[in-house]
Design an enzyme around this catalytic site. Structure first.
Site, short mmCIF file in Angstrom:
data_model
loop_
_atom_site.label_atom_id
_atom_site.label_comp_id
_atom_site.label_asym_id
_atom_site.label_seq_id
_atom_site.Cartn_x
_atom_site.Cartn_y
_atom_site.Cartn_z
N ARG A 1 74.54 39.51 35.98
CA ARG A 1 73.14 39.87 35.80
C ARG A 1 72.55 39.07 34.64
NH1 ARG A 1 73.57 46.50 36.25
NH2 ARG A 1 74.23 46.59 38.44
N ASP B 1 70.09 37.39 31.99
CA ASP B 1 68.97 37.98 31.26
C ASP B 1 67.67 37.23 31.53
OD1 ASP B 1 70.80 39.72 30.08
OD2 ASP B 1 71.17 38.36 28.40
N ARG C 1 74.16 34.31 23.59
CA ARG C 1 73.04 33.95 22.73
C ARG C 1 73.22 34.47 21.31
NH1 ARG C 1 68.23 36.44 25.58
NH2 ARG C 1 67.16 35.65 23.72
#
Length: 272
Positions: A68, A70, A216
């Protein structure tokens, strides 16, 4: 004339027996989407794929995905699956779905897979790249897909910190406070390394799976290490602290790309 009616439960069983599961390899530019997963009143990759399946097959379906991604994250090798009663060949699925998909999403390959195939649970690892443009001068073209960082970055120091990520660890420090749920934050990282290609620096990482924003949030302190503003020991301290939000701030989503999803049995000969 004798009319016959089929019990709805029996008909459902017949329909189920005549369906097949299709796996797709999907590439997309995630800039204008709020992630992969469907959200109310917000554009998502899942929504566009399901709309294309409906237009092409006439079937309303819910896709399953291996990762999934982002909001704003890209993919070259996302894997999704769905059930269909259509008997089209994989090649026809590719052409048909791409006809209905927007220009920033494309099906690159399609496979008929076993009914038992679970696109998420059977994935053994995911691979991501994060792209850094190490330049003091902006690039109107590349900055759509790269995070620009000016000044010297010490790749050797960054790789020293990267090696601390290898293995099984609790990565709670690399997620935000509101992202820590009841599920475990322990993940196994198989590869984490930096490489320089001219003024482009690529961070490549492979793990069994990733937490939301994990990559990230990892890049933020790695860049500080590269700038000489954080030592490798301090980076290790963040990892060992297991304190949500400690690695903040995260780098922008535009530099992150899901490269591929790996399975024990590769897709081949139209089946997995």
């Amino acid at each position: 004339m004798v009319s016959t009616t089929v019990n709805p439960e029996v008909q459902a069983a017949i329909d189920l027996a005549t369906t097949t599961r299709i796996a797709l390899i999907v590439e997309y530019d995630g800039r204008r989407y709020h992630g992969f997963q469907r959200q109310a009143e917000l554009p998502t990759i899942q929504e566009e794929l399901e709309k294309a399946v409906l237009e092409f097959t006439g079937e309303s379906t819910r896709l399953a995905t291996a990762s999934r991604t982002d909001s704003g994250v890209h993919a070259r090798g996302q894997v999704v699956s769905f059930e269909t009663g259509s008997v089209h060949s994989p090649e026809t699925f590719i052409k048909g779905l791409n006809y209905y998909l927007p220009k920033d999403i494309a099906v690159k390959a399609a496979y008929r897979v076993e009914d038992s195939f679970d696109v998420r649970r059977q994935a053994v690892s995911r691979e991501y790249n994060y792209y850094i443009l190490n330049s003091g001068i902006r690039s109107p073209l590349r900055e759509r897909f790269y995070h620009r960082v000016a000044g010297h970055l010490d790749i050797e120091a960054m790789n020293q910190a990267c090696r601390m990520l290898i293995g099984e660890h609790d990565f709670a420090s690399f997620v935000s406070n509101d992202e820590v749920a009841s599920k475990t934050t322990v993940r196994r990282v198989y590869r984490a390394e930096m490489r320089r290609e001219g003024e482009v620096i690529v961070f490549n990482t492979v793990a069994n799976s990733f937490l939301m924003h994990q990559v990230r949030n990892t890049l933020g302190p790695l860049i500080r290490v590269g700038r000489g503003k954080m030592s490798s020991d301090q980076f290790l301290g963040i990892l060992e602290a297991k304190q949500p939000g400690l690695a903040w701030p995260a780098v922008p989503a535009r530099g992150l790309c899901l490269m591929q999803v790996n399975y024990e049995n590769p897709f081949e000969d139209g089946r997995c």
